[in-house]
Each structure stands twice: as structure tokens, then as C-alpha cells.
Design a protein around this motif. Structure first.
Motif, PDB file in Angstrom:
ATOM      1  N   ILE A  13      -3.279  10.249  10.367  1.00 50.73           N
ATOM      2  CA  ILE A  13      -3.175   8.916   9.770  1.00 50.73           C
ATOM      3  C   ILE A  13      -2.005   8.153  10.383  1.00 50.73           C
ATOM      4  O   ILE A  13      -2.128   6.972  10.717  1.00 50.73           O
ATOM      5  CB  ILE A  13      -3.015   9.011   8.234  1.00 50.73           C
ATOM      6  N   MET A  14      -0.864   8.828  10.535  1.00 50.58           N
ATOM      7  CA  MET A  14       0.299   8.144  11.114  1.00 50.58           C
ATOM      8  C   MET A  14       0.019   7.733  12.560  1.00 50.58           C
ATOM      9  O   MET A  14       0.410   6.637  12.985  1.00 50.58           O
ATOM     10  CB  MET A  14       1.543   9.025  11.000  1.00 50.58           C
ATOM     11  N   ALA A  15      -0.673   8.572  13.321  1.00 52.86           N
ATOM     12  CA  ALA A  15      -1.051   8.201  14.691  1.00 52.86           C
ATOM     13  C   ALA A  15      -1.988   6.989  14.659  1.00 52.86           C
ATOM     14  O   ALA A  15      -1.863   6.069  15.479  1.00 52.86           O
ATOM     15  CB  ALA A  15      -1.716   9.382  15.396  1.00 52.86           C
ATOM     16  N   LEU A  16      -2.913   6.964  13.706  1.00 52.27           N
ATOM     17  CA  LEU A  16      -3.822   5.833  13.555  1.00 52.27           C
ATOM     18  C   LEU A  16      -3.049   4.564  13.215  1.00 52.27           C
ATOM     19  O   LEU A  16      -3.317   3.493  13.780  1.00 52.27           O
ATOM     20  CB  LEU A  16      -4.862   6.140  12.471  1.00 52.27           C
ATOM     21  N   PHE A  17      -2.081   4.656  12.319  1.00 51.94           N
ATOM     22  CA  PHE A  17      -1.264   3.491  11.975  1.00 51.94           C
ATOM     23  C   PHE A  17      -0.585   2.915  13.221  1.00 51.94           C
ATOM     24  O   PHE A  17      -0.560   1.695  13.416  1.00 51.94           O
ATOM     25  CB  PHE A  17      -0.194   3.869  10.942  1.00 51.94           C
ATOM     26  N   ILE A  18      -0.019   3.774  14.041  1.00 53.55           N
ATOM     27  CA  ILE A  18       0.664   3.313  15.250  1.00 53.55           C
ATOM     28  C   ILE A  18      -0.312   2.576  16.164  1.00 53.55           C
ATOM     29  O   ILE A  18      -0.008   1.503  16.700  1.00 53.55           O
ATOM     30  CB  ILE A  18       1.326   4.502  15.984  1.00 53.55           C
ATOM     31  N   ARG A  19      -1.501   3.121  16.325  1.00 56.63           N
ATOM     32  CA  ARG A  19      -2.509   2.483  17.188  1.00 56.63           C
ATOM     33  C   ARG A  19      -2.975   1.156  16.602  1.00 56.63           C
ATOM     34  O   ARG A  19      -3.207   0.195  17.335  1.00 56.63           O
ATOM     35  CB  ARG A  19      -3.681   3.431  17.397  1.00 56.63           C
ATOM     36  N   LEU A  20      -3.128   1.095  15.280  1.00 51.43           N
ATOM     37  CA  LEU A  20      -3.545  -0.159  14.655  1.00 51.43           C
ATOM     38  C   LEU A  20      -2.478  -1.242  14.805  1.00 51.43           C
ATOM     39  O   LEU A  20      -2.803  -2.418  14.984  1.00 51.43           O
ATOM     40  CB  LEU A  20      -3.856   0.063  13.167  1.00 51.43           C
TER      41      LEU A  20
ATOM     42  N   ALA B 293       1.287  -5.909   8.422  1.00 51.32           N
ATOM     43  CA  ALA B 293       2.376  -5.820   7.440  1.00 51.32           C
ATOM     44  C   ALA B 293       2.030  -4.795   6.356  1.00 51.32           C
ATOM     45  O   ALA B 293       2.893  -4.021   5.924  1.00 51.32           O
ATOM     46  CB  ALA B 293       2.638  -7.193   6.820  1.00 51.32           C
ATOM     47  N   GLU B 294       0.768  -4.759   5.939  1.00 49.01           N
ATOM     48  CA  GLU B 294       0.351  -3.774   4.937  1.00 49.01           C
ATOM     49  C   GLU B 294       0.395  -2.357   5.513  1.00 49.01           C
ATOM     50  O   GLU B 294       0.784  -1.416   4.823  1.00 49.01           O
ATOM     51  CB  GLU B 294      -1.052  -4.101   4.437  1.00 49.01           C
ATOM     52  N   ILE B 295      -0.001  -2.212   6.768  1.00 48.80           N
ATOM     53  CA  ILE B 295       0.060  -0.904   7.422  1.00 48.80           C
ATOM     54  C   ILE B 295       1.512  -0.453   7.536  1.00 48.80           C
ATOM     55  O   ILE B 295       1.829   0.715   7.300  1.00 48.80           O
ATOM     56  CB  ILE B 295      -0.637  -0.959   8.799  1.00 48.80           C
ATOM     57  N   ALA B 296       2.398  -1.383   7.879  1.00 48.89           N
ATOM     58  CA  ALA B 296       3.823  -1.047   7.977  1.00 48.89           C
ATOM     59  C   ALA B 296       4.376  -0.621   6.612  1.00 48.89           C
ATOM     60  O   ALA B 296       5.143   0.341   6.517  1.00 48.89           O
ATOM     61  CB  ALA B 296       4.610  -2.238   8.528  1.00 48.89           C
ATOM     62  N   ALA B 297       3.959  -1.317   5.556  1.00 50.70           N
ATOM     63  CA  ALA B 297       4.415  -0.951   4.209  1.00 50.70           C
ATOM     64  C   ALA B 297       3.900   0.431   3.821  1.00 50.70           C
ATOM     65  O   ALA B 297       4.649   1.245   3.260  1.00 50.70           O
ATOM     66  CB  ALA B 297       3.952  -2.001   3.199  1.00 50.70           C
TER      67      ALA B 297
ATOM     68  N   ALA C 115      -1.950   5.548   2.109  1.00 55.30           N
ATOM     69  CA  ALA C 115      -2.420   5.301   3.470  1.00 55.30           C
ATOM     70  C   ALA C 115      -3.907   4.951   3.472  1.00 55.30           C
ATOM     71  O   ALA C 115      -4.349   4.032   4.187  1.00 55.30           O
ATOM     72  CB  ALA C 115      -2.165   6.521   4.352  1.00 55.30           C
ATOM     73  N   MET C 116      -4.705   5.655   2.665  1.00 54.01           N
ATOM     74  CA  MET C 116      -6.146   5.381   2.598  1.00 54.01           C
ATOM     75  C   MET C 116      -6.421   3.995   2.027  1.00 54.01           C
ATOM     76  O   MET C 116      -7.354   3.314   2.449  1.00 54.01           O
ATOM     77  CB  MET C 116      -6.857   6.438   1.757  1.00 54.01           C
ATOM     78  N   ILE C 117      -5.615   3.574   1.065  1.00 50.19           N
ATOM     79  CA  ILE C 117      -5.779   2.224   0.518  1.00 50.19           C
ATOM     80  C   ILE C 117      -5.534   1.194   1.610  1.00 50.19           C
ATOM     81  O   ILE C 117      -6.296   0.231   1.758  1.00 50.19           O
ATOM     82  CB  ILE C 117      -4.851   1.999  -0.699  1.00 50.19           C
ATOM     83  N   ALA C 118      -4.487   1.387   2.401  1.00 57.03           N
ATOM     84  CA  ALA C 118      -4.196   0.450   3.495  1.00 57.03           C
ATOM     85  C   ALA C 118      -5.337   0.434   4.509  1.00 57.03           C
ATOM     86  O   ALA C 118      -5.753  -0.638   4.971  1.00 57.03           O
ATOM     87  CB  ALA C 118      -2.875   0.823   4.167  1.00 57.03           C
ATOM     88  N   LEU C 119      -5.865   1.600   4.853  1.00 60.48           N
ATOM     89  CA  LEU C 119      -6.976   1.655   5.807  1.00 60.48           C
ATOM     90  C   LEU C 119      -8.232   1.019   5.219  1.00 60.48           C
ATOM     91  O   LEU C 119      -8.987   0.338   5.924  1.00 60.48           O
ATOM     92  CB  LEU C 119      -7.242   3.100   6.225  1.00 60.48           C
ATOM     93  N   ASN C 120      -8.456   1.212   3.929  1.00 58.38           N
ATOM     94  CA  ASN C 120      -9.586   0.586   3.268  1.00 58.38           C
ATOM     95  C   ASN C 120      -9.463  -0.941   3.315  1.00 58.38           C
ATOM     96  O   ASN C 120     -10.454  -1.650   3.461  1.00 58.38           O
ATOM     97  CB  ASN C 120      -9.693   1.085   1.830  1.00 58.38           C
TER      98      ASN C 120
ATOM     99  N   MET D 257      -3.945  -3.470  -4.692  1.00 62.16           N
ATOM    100  CA  MET D 257      -4.589  -3.177  -3.418  1.00 62.16           C
ATOM    101  C   MET D 257      -6.111  -3.316  -3.457  1.00 62.16           C
ATOM    102  O   MET D 257      -6.771  -3.057  -2.467  1.00 62.16           O
ATOM    103  CB  MET D 257      -4.227  -1.762  -2.959  1.00 62.16           C
ATOM    104  N   GLN D 258      -6.685  -3.743  -4.575  1.00 63.22           N
ATOM    105  CA  GLN D 258      -8.140  -3.820  -4.706  1.00 63.22           C
ATOM    106  C   GLN D 258      -8.790  -4.736  -3.673  1.00 63.22           C
ATOM    107  O   GLN D 258      -9.739  -4.362  -3.024  1.00 63.22           O
ATOM    108  CB  GLN D 258      -8.529  -4.305  -6.106  1.00 63.22           C
ATOM    109  N   GLU D 259      -8.349  -5.968  -3.566  1.00 63.21           N
ATOM    110  CA  GLU D 259      -8.987  -6.943  -2.674  1.00 63.21           C
ATOM    111  C   GLU D 259      -8.009  -7.361  -1.581  1.00 63.21           C
ATOM    112  O   GLU D 259      -6.838  -7.563  -1.829  1.00 63.21           O
ATOM    113  CB  GLU D 259      -9.414  -8.185  -3.462  1.00 63.21           C
ATOM    114  N   PRO D 260      -8.517  -7.512  -0.358  1.00 62.93           N
ATOM    115  CA  PRO D 260      -7.634  -7.966   0.701  1.00 62.93           C
ATOM    116  C   PRO D 260      -7.192  -9.413   0.453  1.00 62.93           C
ATOM    117  O   PRO D 260      -7.926 -10.178  -0.155  1.00 62.93           O
ATOM    118  CB  PRO D 260      -8.484  -7.872   1.970  1.00 62.93           C
ATOM    119  N   PRO D 261      -6.005  -9.774   0.892  1.00 59.14           N
ATOM    120  CA  PRO D 261      -5.522 -11.136   0.684  1.00 59.14           C
ATOM    121  C   PRO D 261      -6.372 -12.128   1.481  1.00 59.14           C
ATOM    122  O   PRO D 261      -6.918 -11.801   2.521  1.00 59.14           O
ATOM    123  CB  PRO D 261      -4.083 -11.097   1.198  1.00 59.14           C
ATOM    124  N   ASP D 262      -6.482 -13.350   0.961  1.00 57.90           N
ATOM    125  CA  ASP D 262      -7.292 -14.378   1.617  1.00 57.90           C
ATOM    126  C   ASP D 262      -6.813 -14.680   3.031  1.00 57.90           C
ATOM    127  O   ASP D 262      -7.610 -15.052   3.877  1.00 57.90           O
ATOM    128  CB  ASP D 262      -7.271 -15.670   0.792  1.00 57.90           C
ATOM    129  N   VAL D 263      -5.539 -14.509   3.306  1.00 60.53           N
ATOM    130  CA  VAL D 263      -5.005 -14.898   4.613  1.00 60.53           C
ATOM    131  C   VAL D 263      -5.578 -14.077   5.758  1.00 60.53           C
ATOM    132  O   VAL D 263      -5.511 -14.507   6.894  1.00 60.53           O
ATOM    133  CB  VAL D 263      -3.462 -14.789   4.653  1.00 60.53           C
TER     134      VAL D 263
END
Length: 181
Positions: A53-60, A72-76, A105-110, A161-167
Motif C-alpha cells: 500500500i505504501m509503495a502504491l501511495f508513492i506511485r499515486l 492531499a488525501e493520500i498524503a494524509a 489507507a483503503m478508505i483513501a484508495l477507495n 470519508m464516505q463521498e469524495p469532495p466535489d473539487v
């Protein structure tokens, strides 16, 4: 006169066998630690995907198709995993204390998938090195999250974390299909 940079005389080369050996040794240590601490097989399995997961975060973070808001969410989420003080502290609970890190981490990826749609799925699959399909892992763990963690704070994080932000809506860029794994 400014000082010249000091460079090592010999730069090592990447040795895939050495990296694989290190990865296997690390997984063995985590598994032994989890067994000594009484973590069950399912919890241990989820904990063992944390390095992937951490390797995936770096690539993302390096992927231009992922919006700054999602980065920013991945960084958090990365900070949550790295910082030892969290909802279930590892120092107190041992390996079981890592399960909330995996869930965050799964919430961020979702959120990447929800915000980017099919492109988000393609990006995750393209960058994922784990053995199992990351989309299935996300779904499975988020469906079981309540079995692992609970409480007011956790429910607040899930709600936020339910819905992604509109931005981030509509910021995904086209991509080619991921290579076969």
C-alpha cells in the motif's frame, strides 16, 4: 568558492534478488510478530499488505492523472500510517494496532476510485504490486472494517470519508488499460 559536492566513489546497483529476499524476511518477521501477539490469520493478512500500500501511495503521488486534492488525501493517509499515535496504537496493541492503518489507507484508495471512476481503477491496478486484486482487497476490507475497529472517532472518520469532495470530480485524465499482471 563554493564546496564541491561529495559523491560516493561507487554507487550500488539495484539487485532484485536482494530486494525480494529483504521483502520475504520482512514479511516473515511481521508474521512471527503477529503470531506471538495473538493476531489472527485474517488480521495478519491485511497487515502484510501495508508495504504494498505504501509503495502504491508513492506511485499515486507521482502520477499526473491523480488530482492534487486526492494526492492531499493520500498524503494524509500516509501520515496516519507512518505516525505511531493513532486510533489503535501499535505500541500498545502490537500488530493488531496496524489494522486501522490499513483501513485508513483503503478508505483513501477507495476515494481515488470514487472520484476518478474507471480511470481510478485503472490507475490503482497499474501501480499495484500486491498479490491480490487491489480493488477486491479494498471492497473486502471496507465491508469488514466494523469487525476490526469501532468507536465514535472511527465512525467520524468513516462518515467524513464516505463521498469524495466535489473539487476532484471530473479531474481524471484518460489512460490506457493497465498491463496484465
Amino acid at each position: 568558492v563554493s564546496p564541491a559536492p561529495v559523491m560516493p566513489s561507487r554507487v550500488g546497483t539495484f539487485n532484485p534478488q536482494q530486494a525480494e529476499d529483504f521483502y520475504k524476511r520482512l514479511r516473515g518477521k511481521i508474521t512471527a510478530w503477529a503470531e506471538r501477539a495473538g493476531a489472527n490469520k485474517e488480521t495478519t493478512g491485511y497487515i502484510l499488505i501495508l508495504p504494498d500500500i505504501m509503495a502504491l501511495f508513492i506511485r499515486l503521488m507521482a502520477d499526473p492523472r491523480v488530482s492534487p486534492a486526492l494526492k492531499a488525501e493520500i498524503a494524509a493517509a500516509s501520515a496516519y500510517v507512518i505516525i505511531p499515535v493513532d486510533l489503535l496504537p501499535e505500541l500498545v496493541l502490537g500488530p493488531a494496532g496496524l489494522i486501522d492503518d490499513v483501513i485508513v489507507a483503503m478508505i483513501a484508495l477507495n476515494r481515488v476510485v470514487k472520484a476518478m471512476g474507471q480511470v481510478g481503477e485503472d490507475v490503482l491496478l497499474e501501480h499495484w504490486d500486491g498479490d491480490e486484486n487491489i480493488l477486491k482487497v479494498i471492497q473486502d476490507l471496507l465491508n469488514k472494517a466494523d469487525q476490526f475497529v469501532s468507536g465514535t472517532v472511527w465512525n467520524g472518520i468513516k462518515s467524513f470519508m464516505q463521498e469524495p469532495p466535489d473539487v476532484v470530480q471530473g479531474q481524471a485524465r484518460p489512460t490506457s488499460p493497465p498491463p496484465d499482471k
